[in-house]
Scaffold this active site. Structure first.
Site, PDB file in Angstrom:
ATOM      1  N   LYS A  26       0.835  -1.205   0.000  1.00 19.97           N
ATOM      2  CA  LYS A  26       0.000   0.000   0.000  1.00 19.97           C
ATOM      3  C   LYS A  26       0.867   1.250   0.000  1.00 19.97           C
ATOM      4  CE  LYS A  26      -3.767  -0.572   2.446  1.00 19.97           C
ATOM      5  NZ  LYS A  26      -4.364  -0.800   3.766  1.00 19.97           N
ATOM      6  N   ARG A  96      -3.294   3.079   8.610  1.00 19.69           N
ATOM      7  CA  ARG A  96      -3.577   1.918   7.758  1.00 19.69           C
ATOM      8  C   ARG A  96      -2.402   0.955   7.770  1.00 19.69           C
ATOM      9  NH1 ARG A  96      -4.659   4.673   2.016  1.00 19.69           N
ATOM     10  NH2 ARG A  96      -5.938   2.802   1.701  1.00 19.69           N
ATOM     11  N   GLY A 105      -6.127 -10.481   8.469  1.00 20.38           N
ATOM     12  CA  GLY A 105      -5.598 -10.799   9.784  1.00 20.38           C
ATOM     13  C   GLY A 105      -4.890  -9.597  10.376  1.00 20.38           C
ATOM     14  N   MET A 107      -4.395  -5.488  11.269  1.00 21.82           N
ATOM     15  CA  MET A 107      -5.304  -4.516  11.881  1.00 21.82           C
ATOM     16  C   MET A 107      -6.122  -3.767  10.840  1.00 21.82           C
ATOM     17  SD  MET A 107      -4.616  -1.137  14.071  1.00 21.82           S
ATOM     18  CE  MET A 107      -4.922  -0.132  12.643  1.00 21.82           C
ATOM     19  N   ARG A 353      -3.633  -1.256  -6.641  1.00 22.23           N
ATOM     20  CA  ARG A 353      -2.860  -2.507  -6.651  1.00 22.23           C
ATOM     21  C   ARG A 353      -3.364  -3.335  -7.827  1.00 22.23           C
ATOM     22  NH1 ARG A 353      -5.771  -4.983  -1.293  1.00 22.23           N
ATOM     23  NH2 ARG A 353      -7.839  -4.359  -1.926  1.00 22.23           N
ATOM     24  N   HIS A 469      -8.689 -42.661  -5.147  1.00 28.97           N
ATOM     25  CA  HIS A 469      -8.763 -43.289  -6.476  1.00 28.97           C
ATOM     26  C   HIS A 469      -9.706 -42.516  -7.383  1.00 28.97           C
ATOM     27  CE1 HIS A 469     -10.344 -46.183  -9.476  1.00 28.97           C
ATOM     28  NE2 HIS A 469      -9.073 -46.561  -9.529  1.00 28.97           N
ATOM     29  N   ARG A 575      -1.744 -46.590 -21.082  1.00 31.34           N
ATOM     30  CA  ARG A 575      -1.766 -47.664 -20.073  1.00 31.34           C
ATOM     31  C   ARG A 575      -2.610 -48.810 -20.607  1.00 31.34           C
ATOM     32  NH1 ARG A 575      -3.099 -42.740 -16.254  1.00 31.34           N
ATOM     33  NH2 ARG A 575      -4.218 -42.406 -18.199  1.00 31.34           N
ATOM     34  N   ARG A 631       2.811 -48.512 -22.801  1.00 29.06           N
ATOM     35  CA  ARG A 631       3.379 -49.236 -21.657  1.00 29.06           C
ATOM     36  C   ARG A 631       2.816 -50.651 -21.619  1.00 29.06           C
ATOM     37  NH1 ARG A 631       2.099 -47.099 -15.744  1.00 29.06           N
ATOM     38  NH2 ARG A 631       0.087 -48.055 -16.199  1.00 29.06           N
ATOM     39  N   GLU A 759      10.670 -45.506 -12.198  1.00 27.44           N
ATOM     40  CA  GLU A 759       9.777 -45.315 -11.054  1.00 27.44           C
ATOM     41  C   GLU A 759      10.297 -45.978  -9.792  1.00 27.44           C
ATOM     42  OE1 GLU A 759       5.980 -46.898 -12.356  1.00 27.44           O
ATOM     43  OE2 GLU A 759       6.997 -48.287 -13.698  1.00 27.44           O
ATOM     44  N   SER A 778      10.927 -42.546 -19.106  1.00 30.90           N
ATOM     45  CA  SER A 778       9.783 -41.709 -18.783  1.00 30.90           C
ATOM     46  C   SER A 778       9.587 -41.812 -17.273  1.00 30.90           C
ATOM     47  CB  SER A 778       8.549 -42.206 -19.533  1.00 30.90           C
ATOM     48  OG  SER A 778       7.439 -41.435 -19.143  1.00 30.90           O
ATOM     49  N   GLY A 780       7.920 -42.099 -14.092  1.00 26.14           N
ATOM     50  CA  GLY A 780       6.590 -42.415 -13.569  1.00 26.14           C
ATOM     51  C   GLY A 780       6.560 -41.898 -12.140  1.00 26.14           C
ATOM     52  N   THR A 781       6.261 -40.625 -12.005  1.00 23.35           N
ATOM     53  CA  THR A 781       6.477 -39.981 -10.698  1.00 23.35           C
ATOM     54  C   THR A 781       5.434 -40.363  -9.656  1.00 23.35           C
ATOM     55  OG1 THR A 781       5.469 -38.032 -11.681  1.00 23.35           O
ATOM     56  CG2 THR A 781       7.863 -38.039 -11.456  1.00 23.35           C
ATOM     57  N   ASN A 782       4.323 -40.979 -10.080  1.00 15.86           N
ATOM     58  CA  ASN A 782       3.396 -41.459  -9.041  1.00 15.86           C
ATOM     59  C   ASN A 782       4.075 -42.563  -8.237  1.00 15.86           C
ATOM     60  OD1 ASN A 782       1.621 -39.773 -10.287  1.00 15.86           O
ATOM     61  ND2 ASN A 782       0.394 -41.385 -11.220  1.00 15.86           N
ATOM     62  N   ASP A 783       4.569 -43.567  -8.957  1.00 12.25           N
ATOM     63  CA  ASP A 783       5.240 -44.656  -8.262  1.00 12.25           C
ATOM     64  C   ASP A 783       6.577 -44.211  -7.694  1.00 12.25           C
ATOM     65  OD1 ASP A 783       3.875 -47.094  -7.922  1.00 12.25           O
ATOM     66  OD2 ASP A 783       3.821 -47.371 -10.089  1.00 12.25           O
ATOM     67  N   CYS A 845       5.560 -38.818 -17.028  1.00 10.80           N
ATOM     68  CA  CYS A 845       4.185 -39.177 -17.350  1.00 10.80           C
ATOM     69  C   CYS A 845       3.329 -39.387 -16.103  1.00 10.80           C
ATOM     70  CB  CYS A 845       4.151 -40.428 -18.230  1.00 10.80           C
ATOM     71  SG  CYS A 845       4.856 -41.857 -17.401  1.00 10.80           S
ATOM     72  N   TYR A 865      10.047 -33.667 -22.669  1.00  8.83           N
ATOM     73  CA  TYR A 865       8.600 -33.451 -22.716  1.00  8.83           C
ATOM     74  C   TYR A 865       7.961 -33.775 -21.376  1.00  8.83           C
ATOM     75  CZ  TYR A 865       7.984 -38.521 -22.976  1.00  8.83           C
ATOM     76  OH  TYR A 865       7.989 -39.855 -22.692  1.00  8.83           O
TER      77      TYR A 865
HETATM   78  P1  ADP Z   1      -7.827  -2.229   3.468  1.00  6.37           P
HETATM   79  O1  ADP Z   1      -6.405  -2.623   3.376  1.00  6.37           O
HETATM   80  O2  ADP Z   1      -8.645  -3.085   4.340  1.00  6.37           O
HETATM   81  O3  ADP Z   1      -8.416  -1.950   2.131  1.00  6.37           O
HETATM   82  P2  ADP Z   1      -7.401   0.588   3.760  1.00  6.37           P
HETATM   83  O4  ADP Z   1      -6.220   1.039   4.514  1.00  6.37           O
HETATM   84  O5  ADP Z   1      -7.285   0.635   2.280  1.00  6.37           O
HETATM   85  O6  ADP Z   1      -7.812  -0.832   4.271  1.00  6.37           O
HETATM   86  O7  ADP Z   1      -8.615   1.474   4.221  1.00  6.37           O
HETATM   87  C1  ADP Z   1      -9.931   1.151   3.927  1.00  6.37           C
HETATM   88  C2  ADP Z   1     -10.685   2.337   3.446  1.00  6.37           C
HETATM   89  O8  ADP Z   1     -10.608   3.398   4.363  1.00  6.37           O
HETATM   90  C3  ADP Z   1     -10.163   2.929   2.176  1.00  6.37           C
HETATM   91  O9  ADP Z   1     -10.642   2.254   1.050  1.00  6.37           O
HETATM   92  C4  ADP Z   1     -10.738   4.312   2.220  1.00  6.37           C
HETATM   93  O10 ADP Z   1     -12.057   4.313   1.761  1.00  6.37           O
HETATM   94  C5  ADP Z   1     -10.694   4.631   3.690  1.00  6.37           C
HETATM   95  N1  ADP Z   1      -9.540   5.459   3.951  1.00  6.37           N
HETATM   96  C6  ADP Z   1      -8.306   5.085   4.302  1.00  6.37           C
HETATM   97  N2  ADP Z   1      -7.510   6.161   4.445  1.00  6.37           N
HETATM   98  C7  ADP Z   1      -8.271   7.237   4.193  1.00  6.37           C
HETATM   99  C8  ADP Z   1      -8.027   8.627   4.156  1.00  6.37           C
HETATM  100  N3  ADP Z   1      -6.814   9.124   4.407  1.00  6.37           N
HETATM  101  N4  ADP Z   1      -9.037   9.435   3.835  1.00  6.37           N
HETATM  102  C9  ADP Z   1     -10.255   8.929   3.560  1.00  6.37           C
HETATM  103  N5  ADP Z   1     -10.549   7.636   3.577  1.00  6.37           N
HETATM  104  C10 ADP Z   1      -9.562   6.784   3.886  1.00  6.37           C
HETATM  105 MG    MG Z   2      -7.886  -0.739   0.849  1.00  2.00          MG
END
Ligand code: ADP
Ligand code: MG
Ligand code: MG
Length: 889
Positions: A26, A96, A105, A107, A353, A469, A575, A631, A759, A778, A780-783, A845, A865
């Site tokens: 990000k 963020r 996972g 924050m 992204r 199987h 086979r 074979r 094999e 050839s 035979g990587t299963n066996d 194979c 191959y």
């Molecule tokens: P995630 O990785 O879960 O997408 P983000 O860090 O992208 O989390 O934040 C989620 C959303 O929060 C963003 O899509 C945006 O809408 C809002 N956000 C984050 N930073 C700002 C900011 N500086 N101003 C306004 N909205 C924000």
């Molecule tokens: Mg985001």
């Protein structure tokens, strides 16, 4: 002094896109967007190195971090004309997280940080909008309370809902500034009550609290689990992005949204996304209100066409947004997934992204981008995940169709199929013979079900995993399979299955979806695979860069034809035993096995000869001069014999021997460990007449097919399970003798190769000696996997999952080659084989021949191959192309 903090925004940045390791995905892209002049709210990124420091020291920061953060806050302040904690023009920020790869996972984002009982008034005054300011403050308390202070999100929601009930309103937008102030008081009281301390009022305490929460979340249980599952090293760490807030909740000319620069499900080159007016952050994904379409075109097709699109609601901001999306695509040369906010008509980009997409979209986007001049052929080839092609090569359930799910098992083999339920392979064959589509339902399948599996449109089992199987054979046949649907009860006697309280009987129609593992009642509309167009184009480019050839494992004409349509360049494994399981042949086969003299066996073999010969003629004709590896019979003979008492009686009658005699023969053939028993070349050595019959069938067929097509056939005869050169020599001598005989009889000589299936570890270690007699190897990587590990694949289901859970195996070695062990044997065999015979032909194979990671490995070993089941041929072609590109790089 180390640099821990990198600023961005205002048309410049200290970082760039390629600093992803230090700034996280990000942060690096926020910097990149700033550098290329895309409007990004100013901010700064605290590097992943600080996370590492934080983790190692149990939660402390480098000494000079505070000063660098203060300096960066100043920089944002001067860019925005605001100051953090200021009582006239307060600067608010978002905090963020952002690791090198996006990672659930971690924050959640905290927005509107910097608000307190005083700054909220200043914000209201400055914006001239009380409602907006108090809405932001209550959002902040809620998010911070939940994400940083660990309070329950739903406790806040309950207060809000309770308030709305008291006021008798439905929507957040119906609440006024005064309402929000009352709610804020209740929120603060909740914090005090639950934590025994007030909500933090000092913006700097808030900021460091949030930063600490992001870094701390790197080591939380969810993040650790996710990293383990995706093999992400702990040492990477996450970055923290602190960024000036822009507000999508400042009234009706403000909005927030997310978009893809192209349609992620079809790949169509059209902006695709959603937004909400007068909203913030995650409101769009949270589903509080129904989001609106970004473009007019999408609005017309959407489920809520009454709501205006961004294109008409805020045309100027939309125009700029569209231009920026185009610019980002051209800059990154890749489809982007973006997040944006519009504050009082002014557009801000908050994230970009590369966008996730379906296989179909990936193909179209790659091909289109070549045509648009954005990327070259090779880049296009490297952008499509070979494994994802599986989704495209099979019929799939129409996404619009209604799904009546009765049970769910494992998605064992892709594709979808509908048909009448049958509970036995004989029944499957019988009904298929009458032109009916059937789904074979078994508790589990065994080699005796091959004919039923062939006859069925799809296979459903209630027991067994992804390498059972049923799963392995179905994938080999390219048939949909759902395995291990444990909630289904099958009653063979009654001819019924029961699931979800429903009972279905023989003949009832079901649909299985091998991509999801679902079992649906009734038939469901399907979409046909599309093999022309973008698919064909990308494959053509892939074939240009590929070094390894791609063959197929096939023994039936239907499979061979399908494989050629998918681009197979020959057969790498036929086979022959599969040709004996057919209902009209197994009788003669059994007669041969039960015979107690060589004459008896020869008499039965004489009946099998013409059938084998005509099979081979057909395969050679379909392959029209391409190489075909056949074979010799491999499995132990008892696999062809009946098991139950009832079957024994029936079979004895059919082949004209007494049940007692048949039973005695069965006892003689019984083995403790058939996988390591009387099979492979051991059969050809103890019953040479079988190998002779097969060799004769091959040579006579080669002559016949050569005449018919005008393409001379050069068969490759493969001797299985060779561990000693002497074994191969004995069998080869028989084959050579038959060749000579056939040449004398017909006056036509056939050019042929004799080689071996590698094999056994011993074969690898003595490959230099074996290569003196073998024209080809050839793998035979299963066996080879079974014999290297000493694990029987059919018995592995009981402990493999535990092994994977405990990371003894990261991946199932029967799915992807174990490079360290099995791969090492392959390398040794390749080197030693080539030393003796430099032009020895080398291929693979096993099931692995269609696994992209294994194909990559085969390229590094330098095999000639890979050979895989028909439906995996395109996957192997693309994987081989990518492997070649990688080797070149
Ligand atoms: P995630 O990785 O879960 O997408 P983000 O860090 O992208 O989390 O934040 C989620 C959303 O929060 C963003 O899509 C945006 O809408 C809002 N956000 C984050 N930073 C700002 C900011 N500086 N101003 C306004 N909205 C924000
Ligand atoms: Mg985001
Ligand atoms: Mg989020």
């Amino acid at each position: 002094m180390s640099k821990w903090v990198y600023t961005f925004g205002d048309g410049t940045a200290e970082g760039t896109a390629d600093m992803r390791n230090l700034l996280g995905g990000k942060g690096a892209n926020l910097a990149e967007m700033s550098n290329i002049g895309v409007p990004v709210p100013p901010g700064f990124t605290i590097t992943t190195e600080v996370c590492t420091h934080f983790t190692k020291t149990g939660g402390t920061y480098p000494d000079d971090l505070n000063a660098q953060v203060e300096a960066a806050l100043e920089t944002i302040g001067s860019a925005t004309g605001r100051r953090f904690g200021d009582l006239e023009k307060p600067l608010l920020v978002s905090v963020r997280s952002g690791a090198r790869v996006s990672m659930p996972g971690m924050m959640d984002t905290v927005l509107n940080l910097g608000l307190n009982d005083e700054t909220v008034g200043a914000l209201a005054k400055d914006a001239g909008d009380d409602r907006f300011a108090y809405d932001s403050y209550r959002r902040f308390i809620q998010m911070y309370g939940d994400v940083v202070m660990g309070l329950e999100h739903h406790d806040f929601e309950a207060i809000l809902e309770g308030f709305k009930d008291e006021k008798n309103v439905d929507l957040d937008t119906d609440l006024t500034a005064d309402d929000w102030q009352l709610i804020i008081e209740r929120y603060k009281a909740l914090v005090q009550e639950q934590l025994g301390k007030p909500f933090p009022q000092d913006p700097r305490d808030q900021l460091w609290g949030a930063i600490g929460a992001v870094f701390g979340s790197w080591m939380n249980a969810r993040a650790i689990t996710y990293r383990r599952l995706h093999q992400i090293p702990e040492s990477w760490g996450t970055a923290v992005n602190v960024q000036a807030m822009v507000f999508g909740n400042m009234g009706d000319t403000s909005a927030t949204g997310v978009a893809f620069t192209r349609n992620p499900s079809t790949g169509e080159n059209a902006l695709y996304g959603e937004f909400l007016v007068n909203a913030q952050g995650e409101d769009v994904v949270a589903g509080i209100r129904t989001p609106q379409a970004i473009t007019e075109a999408a609005r017309l097709e959407s489920s809520a066409p009454e709501k205006p699109s961004l294109e008409t609601a805020l045309p100027e901001a939309f125009g700029e947004f569209r231009d920026i999306c185009n610019r980002l695509e051209r800059h990154y040369r890749e489809m982007q997934d973006v997040e944006f906010t519009i504050e009082r008509g002014k557009l801000w980009m908050l994230q970009t992204r590369s966008g996730k997409r379906t296989a179909k979209a990936a193909l179209k986007i790659a091909v289109d981008m070549v045509e648009e001049g954005l990327i070259n052929h090779e880049e296009a080839v490297s952008r499509v995940d070979p494994a994802s092609l599986d989704q495209l090569l099979h019929p799939t359930i129409d996404p619009k169709a209604e799904r009546n799910v009765v049970a769910t098992g494992l998605p064992a083999s892709p594709g979808a199929a509908s048909g009448a339920i049958v509970f036995s392979s004989d029944e499957a064959e019988r009904m298929a013979g009458q032109g009916k589509a059937v789904i074979l339902v078994r508790v589990e399948t065994s080699p005796e079900d091959i004919h039923g599996m062939h006859a069925a449109q799809g296979i459903l089992t209630t027991r067994g995993g992804m390498t059972s199987h049923a799963a392995v054979v179905a994938r080999g046949m390219g048939k949909p399979c759902v395995s291990g649907a444990g909630s289904i009860r099958v009653d063979y006697k009654a001819g019924t299955l029961t699931a979800s309280g429903k009972t279905l009987k023989t003949g009832d129609i079901v649909t299985i979806d091998g991509a999801t593992g679902e079992v649906l009642s009734g038939s469901v509309a399907m979409l046909k695979p599309e093999l022309s167009g973008d698919f064909a184009q990308l494959m053509e480019w892939a074939d240009k860069v590929r070094r390894m050839k791609v063959r197929t494992n096939a023994e039936t004409p239907a499979d061979a034809r399908a494989a050629r349509e998918f681009g197979a360049e020959g057969i790498g494994l036929c086979r022959t035993e599969h040709m004996f399981f057919d209902a009209d042949r197994i009788g003669d086969m059994r007669e041969m096995i039960v015979a107690d003299s060589e004459e008896g066996r020869r008499a039965a073999l004489a009946k099998l000869l013409p059938m084998q010969r005509s099979d081979f003629v057909e395969l050679f004709e379909i392959m029209a001069g391409l190489p075909v590896t056949i074979r010799l019979l491999d499995p132990p003979l008892h696999e062809f014999l009946p098991k139950s008492e009832q079957e024994i009686e029936e079979v004895a009658g059919a082949i004209g021997v007494s049940a007692t005699k048949l039973r005695r023969r069965l006892e003689m053939l019984a083995e403790f460990n058939p996988m390591l028993g009387h099979r492979g070349c051991r059969l050809a050595i103890s019953y040479p007449e079988i190998a002779e019959m097969q060799a004769r069938a091959i040579f006579e067929a080669a002559i016949e097919a050569g005449k018919r097509t005008g393409n001379p056939v050069r068969p490759e005869i493969m001797v299985p399970l060779v561990g000693l050169k002497a074994e191969l020599d004995i069998v080869k001598a028989k084959i050579d003798a038959v060749a000579k005989m056939v040449a004398e009889e017909t006056g036509t000589e056939v050019n042929y190769d004799v080689g071996t299936m590698v094999e056994l570890p011993r074969a690898c270690l003595t490959a230099d000696k074996i290569a003196e007699s073998a024209h080809f190897f050839s793998f035979g990587t299963n066996d080879l996997t079974q014999t290297t590990f000493g694990i029987s694949r059919d018995d592995a289901a009981s402990f493999l999952p535990t092994y994977q859970a405990q990371h003894i195996f990261e991946t199932d070695p029967f799915v992807s080659i174990d490079v360290e062990g099995v791969g090492e044997f392959m390398k040794i065999a390749t080197e030693r084989g080539r030393k003796t015979r430099p032009d020895i032909k080398l291929g693979i194979c096993g099931e692995h021949g269609g696994d992209p990671a294994s194909v990559r490995f085969c390229e590094t070993v330098g095999l000639d191959y890979v050979s895989c089941s028909p439906f995996r041929v395109p996957i192997a072609r693309l994987a081989a192309a990518q492997a070649a590109l990688k080797a070149k790089a």
